[in-house]
Design a protein around this motif. Structure first.
Motif, PDB file in Angstrom:
ATOM      1  N   VAL A 148     -11.962  -1.028  -5.133  1.00 49.58           N
ATOM      2  CA  VAL A 148     -11.286  -2.251  -5.575  1.00 49.58           C
ATOM      3  C   VAL A 148     -10.368  -2.712  -4.460  1.00 49.58           C
ATOM      4  O   VAL A 148      -9.833  -1.899  -3.703  1.00 49.58           O
ATOM      5  N   ARG A 149     -10.232  -4.031  -4.334  1.00 45.18           N
ATOM      6  CA  ARG A 149      -9.347  -4.558  -3.286  1.00 45.18           C
ATOM      7  C   ARG A 149      -8.737  -5.893  -3.717  1.00 45.18           C
ATOM      8  O   ARG A 149      -9.379  -6.689  -4.405  1.00 45.18           O
ATOM      9  N   ALA A 150      -7.505  -6.112  -3.325  1.00 45.02           N
ATOM     10  CA  ALA A 150      -6.786  -7.330  -3.732  1.00 45.02           C
ATOM     11  C   ALA A 150      -6.502  -8.219  -2.539  1.00 45.02           C
ATOM     12  O   ALA A 150      -6.380  -7.762  -1.407  1.00 45.02           O
ATOM     13  N   ARG A 151      -6.423  -9.528  -2.849  1.00 40.80           N
ATOM     14  CA  ARG A 151      -6.047 -10.537  -1.854  1.00 40.80           C
ATOM     15  C   ARG A 151      -4.846 -11.294  -2.414  1.00 40.80           C
ATOM     16  O   ARG A 151      -4.750 -11.506  -3.616  1.00 40.80           O
ATOM     17  N   ASN A 152      -3.917 -11.704  -1.543  1.00 41.29           N
ATOM     18  CA  ASN A 152      -2.779 -12.488  -2.039  1.00 41.29           C
ATOM     19  C   ASN A 152      -2.884 -13.934  -1.584  1.00 41.29           C
ATOM     20  O   ASN A 152      -3.797 -14.304  -0.836  1.00 41.29           O
ATOM     21  N   SER A 153      -1.939 -14.773  -2.042  1.00 46.57           N
ATOM     22  CA  SER A 153      -2.045 -16.205  -1.772  1.00 46.57           C
ATOM     23  C   SER A 153      -1.727 -16.542  -0.313  1.00 46.57           C
ATOM     24  O   SER A 153      -1.922 -17.675   0.110  1.00 46.57           O
ATOM     25  N   LYS A 154      -1.268 -15.549   0.464  1.00 44.28           N
ATOM     26  CA  LYS A 154      -1.137 -15.765   1.910  1.00 44.28           C
ATOM     27  C   LYS A 154      -2.456 -15.471   2.618  1.00 44.28           C
ATOM     28  O   LYS A 154      -2.544 -15.531   3.839  1.00 44.28           O
ATOM     29  N   GLY A 155      -3.462 -15.081   1.842  1.00 42.65           N
ATOM     30  CA  GLY A 155      -4.774 -14.792   2.412  1.00 42.65           C
ATOM     31  C   GLY A 155      -4.896 -13.364   2.930  1.00 42.65           C
ATOM     32  O   GLY A 155      -5.907 -12.994   3.519  1.00 42.65           O
ATOM     33  N   GLU A 156      -3.889 -12.536   2.692  1.00 44.54           N
ATOM     34  CA  GLU A 156      -3.959 -11.148   3.165  1.00 44.54           C
ATOM     35  C   GLU A 156      -4.847 -10.328   2.242  1.00 44.54           C
ATOM     36  O   GLU A 156      -4.797 -10.480   1.020  1.00 44.54           O
ATOM     37  N   LEU A 157      -5.612  -9.444   2.873  1.00 43.61           N
ATOM     38  CA  LEU A 157      -6.577  -8.620   2.168  1.00 43.61           C
ATOM     39  C   LEU A 157      -6.231  -7.167   2.468  1.00 43.61           C
ATOM     40  O   LEU A 157      -5.831  -6.854   3.590  1.00 43.61           O
ATOM     41  N   GLN A 158      -6.399  -6.288   1.496  1.00 46.63           N
ATOM     42  CA  GLN A 158      -6.174  -4.872   1.795  1.00 46.63           C
ATOM     43  C   GLN A 158      -7.159  -4.435   2.877  1.00 46.63           C
ATOM     44  O   GLN A 158      -8.337  -4.789   2.806  1.00 46.63           O
ATOM     45  N   PRO A 159      -6.699  -3.645   3.840  1.00 49.78           N
ATOM     46  CA  PRO A 159      -7.612  -3.165   4.880  1.00 49.78           C
ATOM     47  C   PRO A 159      -8.526  -2.046   4.356  1.00 49.78           C
ATOM     48  O   PRO A 159      -8.219  -1.410   3.352  1.00 49.78           O
ATOM     49  N   GLU A 160      -9.616  -1.838   5.057  1.00 44.87           N
ATOM     50  CA  GLU A 160     -10.551  -0.764   4.735  1.00 44.87           C
ATOM     51  C   GLU A 160      -9.821   0.592   4.713  1.00 44.87           C
ATOM     52  O   GLU A 160     -10.024   1.401   3.827  1.00 44.87           O
ATOM     53  N   ARG A 161      -8.987   0.787   5.721  1.00 47.61           N
ATOM     54  CA  ARG A 161      -8.214   2.041   5.817  1.00 47.61           C
ATOM     55  C   ARG A 161      -6.757   1.702   6.080  1.00 47.61           C
ATOM     56  O   ARG A 161      -6.453   0.746   6.789  1.00 47.61           O
ATOM     57  N   SER A 162      -5.855   2.534   5.525  1.00 42.47           N
ATOM     58  CA  SER A 162      -4.432   2.333   5.795  1.00 42.47           C
ATOM     59  C   SER A 162      -4.171   2.615   7.260  1.00 42.47           C
ATOM     60  O   SER A 162      -4.783   3.503   7.851  1.00 42.47           O
ATOM     61  N   HIS A 163      -3.252   1.872   7.828  1.00 46.81           N
ATOM     62  CA  HIS A 163      -2.903   2.068   9.223  1.00 46.81           C
ATOM     63  C   HIS A 163      -2.038   3.325   9.345  1.00 46.81           C
ATOM     64  O   HIS A 163      -0.896   3.347   8.891  1.00 46.81           O
ATOM     65  N   TRP A 164      -2.598   4.380   9.953  1.00 47.90           N
ATOM     66  CA  TRP A 164      -1.853   5.640  10.074  1.00 47.90           C
ATOM     67  C   TRP A 164      -0.644   5.442  10.974  1.00 47.90           C
ATOM     68  O   TRP A 164      -0.742   4.802  12.025  1.00 47.90           O
ATOM     69  N   ASN A 165       0.507   5.980  10.564  1.00 51.44           N
ATOM     70  CA  ASN A 165       1.697   5.941  11.416  1.00 51.44           C
ATOM     71  C   ASN A 165       2.538   7.172  11.110  1.00 51.44           C
ATOM     72  O   ASN A 165       2.515   7.692   9.985  1.00 51.44           O
ATOM     73  N   ALA A 166       3.286   7.645  12.110  1.00 51.42           N
ATOM     74  CA  ALA A 166       3.992   8.926  11.983  1.00 51.42           C
ATOM     75  C   ALA A 166       4.992   8.989  10.817  1.00 51.42           C
ATOM     76  O   ALA A 166       5.063  10.009  10.142  1.00 51.42           O
ATOM     77  N   PRO A 167       5.767   7.925  10.554  1.00 49.49           N
ATOM     78  CA  PRO A 167       6.673   8.040   9.395  1.00 49.49           C
ATOM     79  C   PRO A 167       5.967   7.847   8.041  1.00 49.49           C
ATOM     80  O   PRO A 167       6.562   8.101   6.992  1.00 49.49           O
ATOM     81  N   GLY A 168       4.709   7.414   8.064  1.00 48.97           N
ATOM     82  CA  GLY A 168       3.963   7.305   6.810  1.00 48.97           C
ATOM     83  C   GLY A 168       4.390   6.134   5.938  1.00 48.97           C
ATOM     84  O   GLY A 168       4.487   6.257   4.720  1.00 48.97           O
ATOM     85  N   TYR A 169       4.608   4.986   6.523  1.00 45.94           N
ATOM     86  CA  TYR A 169       4.990   3.791   5.757  1.00 45.94           C
ATOM     87  C   TYR A 169       3.799   2.862   5.518  1.00 45.94           C
ATOM     88  O   TYR A 169       2.857   2.817   6.303  1.00 45.94           O
ATOM     89  N   GLY A 170       3.903   2.085   4.467  1.00 47.90           N
ATOM     90  CA  GLY A 170       3.009   0.952   4.239  1.00 47.90           C
ATOM     91  C   GLY A 170       1.567   1.311   3.931  1.00 47.90           C
ATOM     92  O   GLY A 170       0.657   0.525   4.202  1.00 47.90           O
ATOM     93  N   TYR A 171       1.327   2.474   3.311  1.00 44.22           N
ATOM     94  CA  TYR A 171      -0.051   2.840   2.939  1.00 44.22           C
ATOM     95  C   TYR A 171      -0.599   1.763   1.997  1.00 44.22           C
ATOM     96  O   TYR A 171       0.002   1.467   0.961  1.00 44.22           O
ATOM     97  N   ASN A 172      -1.713   1.153   2.348  1.00 42.68           N
ATOM     98  CA  ASN A 172      -2.206   0.022   1.535  1.00 42.68           C
ATOM     99  C   ASN A 172      -3.721  -0.155   1.600  1.00 42.68           C
ATOM    100  O   ASN A 172      -4.227  -1.226   1.240  1.00 42.68           O
ATOM    101  N   GLY A 173      -4.433   0.858   2.085  1.00 42.79           N
ATOM    102  CA  GLY A 173      -5.888   0.720   2.224  1.00 42.79           C
ATOM    103  C   GLY A 173      -6.597   0.570   0.885  1.00 42.79           C
ATOM    104  O   GLY A 173      -6.023   0.820  -0.180  1.00 42.79           O
ATOM    105  N   ILE A 174      -7.858   0.137   0.949  1.00 40.39           N
ATOM    106  CA  ILE A 174      -8.687  -0.017  -0.248  1.00 40.39           C
ATOM    107  C   ILE A 174      -8.848   1.349  -0.922  1.00 40.39           C
ATOM    108  O   ILE A 174      -9.158   2.343  -0.265  1.00 40.39           O
ATOM    109  N   GLU A 175      -8.622   1.389  -2.237  1.00 43.53           N
ATOM    110  CA  GLU A 175      -8.775   2.642  -2.970  1.00 43.53           C
ATOM    111  C   GLU A 175     -10.243   2.907  -3.262  1.00 43.53           C
ATOM    112  O   GLU A 175     -11.002   1.987  -3.601  1.00 43.53           O
ATOM    113  N   THR A 176     -10.636   4.159  -3.105  1.00 43.53           N
ATOM    114  CA  THR A 176     -11.994   4.583  -3.392  1.00 43.53           C
ATOM    115  C   THR A 176     -11.944   5.695  -4.421  1.00 43.53           C
ATOM    116  O   THR A 176     -11.249   6.686  -4.219  1.00 43.53           O
ATOM    117  N   LEU A 177     -12.637   5.499  -5.540  1.00 45.48           N
ATOM    118  CA  LEU A 177     -12.615   6.499  -6.599  1.00 45.48           C
ATOM    119  C   LEU A 177     -14.023   7.064  -6.769  1.00 45.48           C
ATOM    120  O   LEU A 177     -14.969   6.329  -7.078  1.00 45.48           O
TER     121      LEU A 177
END
Ligand SMILES: Nc1nc2c(c(=O)[nH]1)N[C@H]1C(S)=C(S)[C@@H](COP(=O)(O)O)O[C@H]1N2
Ligand SMILES: [Mo]
Length: 357
Positions: A322-351
């Motif tokens: 499942v994936r969501a889009r907002n009215s700014k046209g932003e779409l969840q990415p395929e994968r969350s952008h990995w970063n050392a502090p672990g912020y902003g996890y937002n990738g497409i969920e796969t169940l």
């Protein structure tokens, strides 16, 4: 009781004041996660299961009648406001908004990163009521040359060397009508652990900005160089601020066994971040084309919405997405952008699920 989770099993406790069953991340200060099942039950997260995150060890108990909010700095008339003053002399406003920690879902980053190993439960959707920050600022009169507004919590560090909790909003943003100094959540006074008697609510921004138990508001003429703005909650040296879209399946759990060919309703939640959800798409398995889901209930532009689809599972091991889009046209990415502090996890969920004949 404990929950299975890749990063270790997590204890559930109902020993915290004003809280029902919560996943305990840490005890001093309390850091409590909302069990994920809560999100399937309704779009508004009950106060008793609204997650909790504190950074500093000493969280005082503030008596409502002893409380004062000090508004000072680069302005014409500094004031010290009681709860009575705030309730009586200002109009109250309401906003429904998701409060989400910047570290929500951190425990799912691979490779693993240090910090609270949150699942998806460092978020909550609630109806906040209080006064507009802008109304308070207009009344005290901001002087020309002001650049930002700093909020300080009444919680204190165990060691004096640790900086107190402070966050700062740019001056223009501070006048946004959606930003509240809230004294109620879901029609009740704020729970102690969620910032009684007053907290900042900044819809669309990560809740690191939603300063709890706020004791002072200070108008500054230079950018804030204090610890919580320049050392913590940064990505590539830039403060993490606005949220983007996310979506989750709530009616099925990972590894579900379904009957092949027998259709069922699958549902979940989504939110748009700092703009509303315009579309939710899904697919029965990762190689299928995306299809639109029905948005069946909404709680405003900053709140959760519910989506539902009809799934007729084909036999075999599959991965619902499942994936969501907002009215700014932003779409969840395929994968969350990995970063050392672990912020902003937002990738497409796969169940993952299995359908059997
Ligand atoms: N005074 C104070 N406010 C604070 C914090 C804090 O440590 N002290 N933590 C912030 C962070 S990082 C988060 S995620 C949210 C959590 O809000 P909650 O405990 O109501 O869920 O509070 C924010 N406001
Ligand atoms: Mo946070």
């Amino acid at each position: 009781m404990s929950l299975p989770f890749d990063n270790g099993s997590r204890a559930l406790s109902d020993a915290y004041e004003g809280k029902g069953s919560m996943i305990v991340q840490r005890t001093r200060p309390p850091v409590l996660e909302t069990p994920f099942e809560v999100f399937d039950k309704g779009l508004i997260t009950p106060n008793r299961q609204h997650y909790v995150r504190w950074h500093l060890a000493r969280i005082p108990r503030i008596a409502a009648d002893a409380y004062r909010l000090n508004v000072h700095g680069h302005l014409y008339c500094p004031v010290s406001l009681s709860m009575e003053d705030l309730r009586r002399s200002y109009r109250s406003h309401e906003v429904t908004a998701v409060s989400q920690c910047a570290g929500n879902s951190r425990g799912l980053f691979a490779p693993r990163v240090p910090g609270s190993q949150w699942g998806h439960g460092a978020m909550a959707n609630a109806v906040w009521r209080g006064v507009r920050l802008g109304d308070v600022l207009r009344r005290v009169g901001i002087r020309p040359g002001s650049v930002c507004v700093r909020f300080q919590g009444l919680d204190e560090p165990a060691l004096p060397a640790t900086p107190t909790y402070r966050k700062t909003l740019p001056i223009d943003h501070a006048f946004d009508d959606d930003i509240l100094l809230a004294y109620e959540v879901n029609g009740e006074p704020l729970p102690h652990l969620n910032g009684f008697p007053l907290r900042l609510v900044v819809p669309g921004w990560y809740s690191t900005y939603w300063v709890k138990m706020v004791g002072s508001i200070e108008v500054l003429t230079t950018p804030d160089d204090s610890y919580w703005m320049t050392r913590a909650y940064l990505l590539n040296r830039v403060p993490v601020t606005r949220m983007g879209p996310r979506s989750f399946v709530t009616s099925l759990t990972e590894g579900a066994r379904l009957v092949a060919g027998r259709s069922l309703e699958v549902s979940g939640i989504a939110f748009g971040g700092d703009s509303e959800v315009t579309a939710v798409h899904w697919r029965a398995t990762a190689t299928d084309p995306w299809q639109p889901a029905n948005i069946t209930a909404r709680t405003g532009r900053y709140g959760f919405c519910r989506w539902t689809v009809r799934l007729r599972p084909e036999a075999g091991h599959r991965t619902f997405q499942v994936r969501a889009r907002n009215s700014k046209g932003e779409l969840q990415p395929e994968r969350s952008h990995w970063n050392a502090p672990g912020y902003g996890y937002n990738g497409i969920e796969t169940l993952a699920y299995e359908a059997v004949a």
